[in-house]
Every structure is written in C-alpha cells, then in structure tokens.
Design a protein around this motif. Structure first.
Motif, short mmCIF file in Angstrom:
data_model
loop_
_atom_site.label_atom_id
_atom_site.label_comp_id
_atom_site.label_asym_id
_atom_site.label_seq_id
_atom_site.Cartn_x
_atom_site.Cartn_y
_atom_site.Cartn_z
N ASN A 279 0.88 -1.28 -0.02
CA ASN A 279 -0.12 0.04 -0.09
C ASN A 279 0.78 1.22 0.03
O ASN A 279 0.19 2.34 0.23
N GLY A 280 2.19 1.33 -0.38
CA GLY A 280 3.04 2.15 -0.22
C GLY A 280 3.65 2.72 0.99
O GLY A 280 4.68 3.51 1.20
N THR A 281 3.59 1.97 2.01
CA THR A 281 4.10 2.09 3.24
C THR A 281 5.65 1.65 3.06
O THR A 281 6.64 2.58 3.49
N VAL A 282 5.91 0.41 2.72
CA VAL A 282 7.33 0.06 2.61
C VAL A 282 8.11 0.82 1.43
O VAL A 282 9.15 0.98 1.46
N PHE A 283 7.26 0.83 0.28
CA PHE A 283 7.97 1.14 -0.89
C PHE A 283 7.62 2.72 -1.07
O PHE A 283 7.16 3.15 -2.37
N THR A 284 7.43 3.52 -0.17
CA THR A 284 7.21 4.67 -0.21
C THR A 284 6.43 5.56 -1.10
O THR A 284 6.72 5.99 -2.20
N GLY A 285 5.08 5.02 -0.76
CA GLY A 285 3.98 6.02 -1.58
C GLY A 285 3.78 5.15 -2.88
O GLY A 285 2.62 5.45 -3.59
N ALA A 286 4.53 4.21 -3.29
CA ALA A 286 4.19 3.30 -4.50
C ALA A 286 2.95 2.26 -4.09
O ALA A 286 3.23 1.36 -3.60
N ILE A 287 1.73 2.48 -4.57
CA ILE A 287 0.72 1.63 -4.33
C ILE A 287 0.66 0.55 -5.44
O ILE A 287 0.71 0.90 -6.71
N ASP A 288 0.74 -0.59 -4.93
CA ASP A 288 0.94 -1.74 -5.82
C ASP A 288 -0.32 -2.03 -6.49
O ASP A 288 -1.24 -2.20 -5.85
N PRO A 289 -0.47 -2.11 -7.99
CA PRO A 289 -1.66 -2.46 -8.64
C PRO A 289 -2.07 -3.96 -8.48
O PRO A 289 -3.35 -4.32 -8.61
N ARG A 290 -1.09 -4.73 -7.95
CA ARG A 290 -1.72 -6.03 -7.55
C ARG A 290 -2.53 -6.27 -6.39
O ARG A 290 -3.30 -7.25 -5.97
N MET A 291 -2.23 -5.08 -5.43
CA MET A 291 -2.83 -5.19 -4.13
C MET A 291 -4.59 -5.40 -4.25
O MET A 291 -5.05 -6.56 -3.69
N SER A 292 -5.11 -4.68 -4.95
CA SER A 292 -6.43 -4.60 -5.07
C SER A 292 -7.10 -6.10 -6.07
O SER A 292 -8.29 -6.08 -6.23
N ARG A 293 -6.06 -6.86 -6.53
CA ARG A 293 -6.30 -8.01 -7.09
C ARG A 293 -6.13 -9.35 -6.14
O ARG A 293 -6.72 -10.27 -6.56
N ILE A 294 -5.36 -9.16 -5.21
CA ILE A 294 -4.73 -10.31 -4.65
C ILE A 294 -5.12 -10.36 -3.12
O ILE A 294 -5.47 -11.18 -2.54
N LEU A 295 -5.14 -9.17 -2.79
CA LEU A 295 -5.73 -8.86 -1.60
C LEU A 295 -7.25 -8.52 -1.47
O LEU A 295 -7.65 -8.11 -2.41
N ALA A 296 -7.86 -8.93 -0.31
CA ALA A 296 -9.24 -8.49 0.06
C ALA A 296 -9.56 -7.46 0.61
O ALA A 296 -9.32 -6.93 1.46
N PRO A 297 -10.32 -6.29 -0.28
CA PRO A 297 -10.64 -5.00 0.13
C PRO A 297 -11.61 -5.12 1.29
O PRO A 297 -12.63 -5.82 1.03
N SER A 298 -11.57 -4.20 2.20
CA SER A 298 -12.85 -3.88 3.16
C SER A 298 -13.80 -2.83 2.27
O SER A 298 -13.30 -2.24 1.44
N ILE A 299 -15.00 -2.92 2.89
CA ILE A 299 -15.99 -2.09 1.76
C ILE A 299 -15.34 -0.52 1.92
O ILE A 299 -15.83 0.09 0.92
N GLY A 300 -15.08 -0.09 3.01
CA GLY A 300 -14.67 1.40 3.06
C GLY A 300 -15.68 2.37 2.78
O GLY A 300 -17.00 2.09 3.46
N THR A 301 -15.56 3.27 2.04
CA THR A 301 -16.91 4.34 2.00
C THR A 301 -17.37 3.85 0.63
O THR A 301 -18.48 4.81 -0.09
N SER A 302 -17.09 2.83 -0.22
CA SER A 302 -17.93 2.33 -1.37
C SER A 302 -19.16 1.44 -1.14
O SER A 302 -19.23 0.72 -0.04
N GLU A 303 -20.04 1.43 -2.15
CA GLU A 303 -21.19 0.71 -2.08
C GLU A 303 -20.59 -0.79 -2.62
O GLU A 303 -19.69 -0.96 -3.25
N THR A 304 -21.41 -1.71 -1.90
CA THR A 304 -20.94 -3.29 -2.55
C THR A 304 -21.48 -3.29 -3.98
O THR A 304 -20.54 -4.04 -4.49
N ALA A 305 -22.55 -2.72 -4.32
CA ALA A 305 -22.75 -2.82 -5.79
C ALA A 305 -22.93 -1.36 -6.22
O ALA A 305 -24.10 -0.59 -5.76
N PRO A 306 -22.00 -0.69 -6.82
CA PRO A 306 -22.03 0.73 -7.21
C PRO A 306 -23.27 1.23 -7.93
O PRO A 306 -23.78 0.30 -8.86
N ALA A 307 -23.64 2.63 -7.87
CA ALA A 307 -24.87 2.98 -8.63
C ALA A 307 -24.62 2.81 -10.12
O ALA A 307 -25.39 2.59 -11.04
#
Length: 534
Positions: A279-307
């Motif tokens: 998520n950029g913590t170790v690699f200084t701000g570089a968010i890995d594009p693989r993260m959203s494909r291999i890790l499981a996201p929490s819902i956060g502020t998004s809808e489970t099924a977007p409008a």
C-alpha cells in the motif's frame, strides 16, 4: 443314495482343487488394478505435489505473515505448533506416503519399459520432494532406508539431502535428454497433466530446483552466485513454463484447496504486514496495482454494488490487515477484513473467490517470476547490479502478468479489474519500486519476491526469511516479530526455523530416531537449519 453322496463329495473335492488353482484370481479387482502403467501413476503423484504444499501453507502462512487467524491464541500465529497433532505434517506425508512408494513404482515401470522421459520425470519429482521436505523439516530419513521393510528409520543431515537432490537432478536431466528406447511425448502426456509430456519444460523445472538448492546457501563460504545464475538461465524462460497443477473446480475433490468450496481458509485474514508491502508504506508511496487484485478489500466508503456498474470506483475501498494473534481489525464496521475469498461469510460452490483462492485456480509449484528474483538475488550478491536490476524488473513484470491471468473481473463488491498496461508501466517506472541501479537493495528483491509468492509459495518465502534470519531492519521492513506472550511459550524466546516431523508416523512409531536428532525437545522447531548457517 450312497453312490450319489460319493459323487457329490467327489465333485466338491474336484471343485475345491480347481478353485485352489485359481485362488490368485480372487484378489484381482479389475476396477482397481494392482499393476498399472507408469503414465497412470503420474496424475495422482502430480496432484499430491500440490496437496502437500496446500495443506501446510495454512500454517506457513502465519510464519511468514501472509495471513493470520481471525481469533487470538492460535499456536501458529504465535510462531509455535500444535503438539501431538498432524497439523503441519502434510509435506512429510506427501514425500513418504502420498508420493513415496508410488513414485518408486513409476520409476521402476518406466525403466523396465524404456520410457526414459518418464524415468527422468520421476527423478526430478523425487528431487523436488526431497528439496521441499528438507527445507521444511531439515533432517530426513536415510535414503537407503526409505521405502524398505525396516521397522525404524535413521535420519541424515540436511547437507546430505541437498547433495542427493543435485545427484537426482543430474540423473533426471540426463534421462530427459535421451531419445532412444520408447521415449514418447504423446505417451507421457496421457499422464502428465503439468507439462503435457514436454521434456524441455521438465528440464527447465529441474534447473529451477537446482537454482533453489544452490541459492538457499547464501550464508555458506561455498556459495557460488555464478552457478545460481547459470541454473536460472536454464530454468523457466517465461510464464508459459510455470509449473501449474490444474483443477476443474466442479466438485470438492477436484477443487483447489484454497478455494471457497473446500472451506479451508474461512478463518484466515490477510496480515497488516502484507498490506504494508503493497500500500506504499514500505515502498514509499508506491501503491502496488496487484494489491486490489490479490488482497481482499474492506468495503470502506464504497457501495457493495455501485450505482453505476459501468463505472465502478474500487479506489473507495480500504485495505486493512490483521496482525498475528489479533482480532483488532477483523470483526465489524466498514473496515472489517473479509476472508481471502473477498466475502464475510463461509464459502460456497457459487462463491467466485479471488486470485488463487478460487475453486478453478491452478496451483503453482514454481513460477518464472520466482526464478527471476532468485537470479536478481544471486547477481546482487555477485556484485553485478546491472544484471540484478534487469532480473528484478523481469520478476515484477512476470508477477503482474501472472496476477492478471488469475484475476476474476467483477463490477460488484469486491470490484476487480485486470491490471492495465498503463498501470504496469507506471508501477515499473516508479523509482521507489524500480530504483536506479545504484539504489537497488536486497530488501527490494526479497520483498518483491515475497509479494509474488503470496498464497502459494509460502515455503519459499519462509526459506528466504530464515536465510536472512528474520531481519526486519534491513530486509523485512516494518514486519513486527512476535515477542513476549505473543510468542509461543515452548519457543523459549526463539523464532521457528523448521517444522517438526509428522506426529502420526515419526513420534508414534520412530521416536528413538527422533531422540537421536533432538526432535524430542519441545523447542526443536527453533533449531536453525544447515542451509541458513555459515
């Protein structure tokens, strides 16, 4: 009447005599033949190569902090073990039982039938199984005693196992190169579900085993980075050479062990360290594009099924990791952590799953990305940073492509897309990920390899971790090593370096031999490995 009785008695005796001549037929079941061809033995052997790793990955995943248990107090989360139990014993079972004698029989049949390609495959698989088993357990049963009628078995040191692996590989590669006898890719392909009888790919896989074997010994005075690089150059040349075990995913018995149908990962959550390296913590701000494909996201502020399903916004998700031996971040709220399938409930046959945590996902035994990271590590140690950086970049590139091949696109939670060419280009151009040659560090190489192995190459990730002695200052930056009450009591304040032999074979039946190597001690799992010492 007396004559009739004599006749019947005589007929009975005759029948008994005839039946005795054919008693052996009583033990023949045409549905389960005792004598089978070499090609028929190969598919279950290849499947068991994956099963051994998959079962024990649940425990190794905690040791390397890929994932943690959703509840506190788990022995493996505290880097310990469960006594008097077979947890963590599947690799042992794989080497000595599930593959074991079946592999011996396959080799004997192949030799007798002059199937030199299958003979070579059998030797390479045996070498692979010994390499995996010793990197997991250390000492193994004496090779001259294994698969014999002995009632007890002595152990040999890891140095002898490493030498035996190389001996078998040399023989196996020589057999794979033969063209005489009854060598036939068509015949071998009937049973070979991994490489379809392709001897060139099996040879590359063999050299990958050599690369692992030699590169594990970086702490030895005899370590030769040039030999490691040479082995890598003979090994997997692209993702097309990846060693994959296939699954149909239609029924539980033919579904990936990691998938939702098998229910083996319902209680696991990705760790905070795994999130930080992406998520950029170790690699200084570089968010890995693989993260959203291999890790499981929490819902956060998004809808489970977007409008707008046509325009989903996955950036609204948050990625949270659960520390070892904790439930602090995994229970409730928009930031609660899903399981590895991306859901908050038990898996079902209709759950899509994510990445390699799917019913139909192929399970990798070795990947091209791993080989490139091994080459990068060896080149870095050799002092050839130009070569190290080139191999390092190829490793990341190949890992991204591998992730894409295992990405299930979804426009509902968890929203997922494949990694675009522009995302890949931007990530590889980020100097915090792919730095200038002079700024490349071993931490870059090992952590990117660590990411690429997530969820399947747990043993190789742990092997690296032990090579570098859990160094969370220079290598595994931000990793929190359990201490105090967070560490298993029997560790005596030490970290694990090996897994104890399988309980129900060794501790029950072969305890005297275990005492001879110190495996009767409660902290045996903390004894350092031969390969990781000078």
């Amino acid at each position: 009447m007396k004559n009739i009785k004599k006749y019947i008695t005589a007929l009975g005796l005759l029948t008994a005599v005839v039946s005795c001549d054919n008693l052996q037929d009583l033990n023949v079941n045409p549905s389960f033949p005792v004598d089978v061809s070499a090609q028929a033995l190969l598919p279950p052997i290849e499947q068991q190569m994956a099963v051994g790793l998959q079962f024990d990955n649940r425990y190794l995943g905690r040791y390397v902090q890929y994932f943690s248990n959703a509840t506190t107090g788990n022995e493996w989360d505290r880097l310990g073990y469960v006594a008097n139990n077979d947890q963590g014993g599947e690799i042992w079972k794989m080497a000595y039982f599930s593959i074991g004698l079946n592999l011996t029989r396959m080799q004997e049949k192949a030799i007798a039938e002059e199937r030199h390609d299958i003979t070579g495959i059998s030797k390479v698989i045996r070498a692979w199984s010994w390499q995996v088993a010793t990197d997991y357990h250390s000492e193994l049963i004496d090779f001259d005693q294994a698969f014999t009628q002995r009632m007890s078995f002595d152990y040999v040191g890891q140095d002898k196992v490493y030498a035996e692996v190389l001996r078998l590989i040399n023989e196996g590669v020589a057999d794979l190169a033969r063209t005489d006898g009854k060598v036939s890719a068509t015949y071998a392909a009937v049973g070979d579900k991994m490489y379809n009888g392709d001897r060139a790919k099996w040879t590359k896989f063999a050299w990958g085993v050599v690369a692992r074997n030699l590169n594990n010994q970086i702490n030895k005075a005899t370590y030769d980075p040039a030999a490691v690089i040479a082995a890598c150059d003979k090994s997997l040349a692209s993702n097309a050479d990846n060693a994959l075990i296939n699954y149909n995913g239609t029924v539980s018995a033919d579904s990936n062990f990691n998938g939702p149908q098998r229910q083996n990962f319902a209680n696991f959550r990705q760790t905070d360290f795994m999130v930080r390296v992406m998520n950029g913590t170790v690699f200084t701000g570089a968010i890995d594009p693989r993260m959203s494909r291999i890790l499981a996201p929490s819902i956060g502020t998004s809808e489970t099924a977007p409008a707008s399903a046509a325009n989903p916004d996955p950036t609204k998700y948050t990625f949270v990791g659960n520390p070892l031996n904790s439930t602090a971040s995994s229970t409730a709220g928009p930031s609660r952590i899903p399981n590895l399938w991306g859901t908050f409930v038990q898996g079902t046959p209709t759950t899509p799953g994510r990445y390699i945590f799917r019913d139909k996902a192929n399970f990798p035994l070795m990947t091209y990305a791993e080989i490139q990271f091994i080459k990068a590590e060896a080149a870095f140690i050799k002092g050839d940073k130009t070569l190290a950086l080139a191999a390092y970049k190829k490793g990341i590139d190949a890992s991204i492509d591998f992730v894409n091949s295992n990405t299930v696109v979804s426009t509902t939670y968890p929203i997922t897309t494949t990694i675009t060419a522009s995302e890949k280009t931007a990530f590889l151009a980020n100097v915090n990920v792919v730095p200038a040659e002079a700024n490349l560090t071993m931490s870059h190489i090992i952590l990117q390899k660590y990411i690429s192995l997530f969820g399947f190459g747990n043993l190789e990730a742990w092997t690296d971790m032990r090579k570098y002695h859990y160094d969370n200052v220079n290598i595994y930056k931000t990793m929190v090593i359990p201490t105090g009450s967070g560490l298993f009591a029997d560790n005596g304040g030490k970290l694990p370096y090996r897994v104890r032999p399988r309980f129900n074979s060794e501790y029950v039946w072969n305890f005297g031999a275990l005492q001879a190597i110190g495996a009767d001690k409660v902290d045996y799992h903390t004894v350092e490995m031969w390969y990781s010492k000078p």
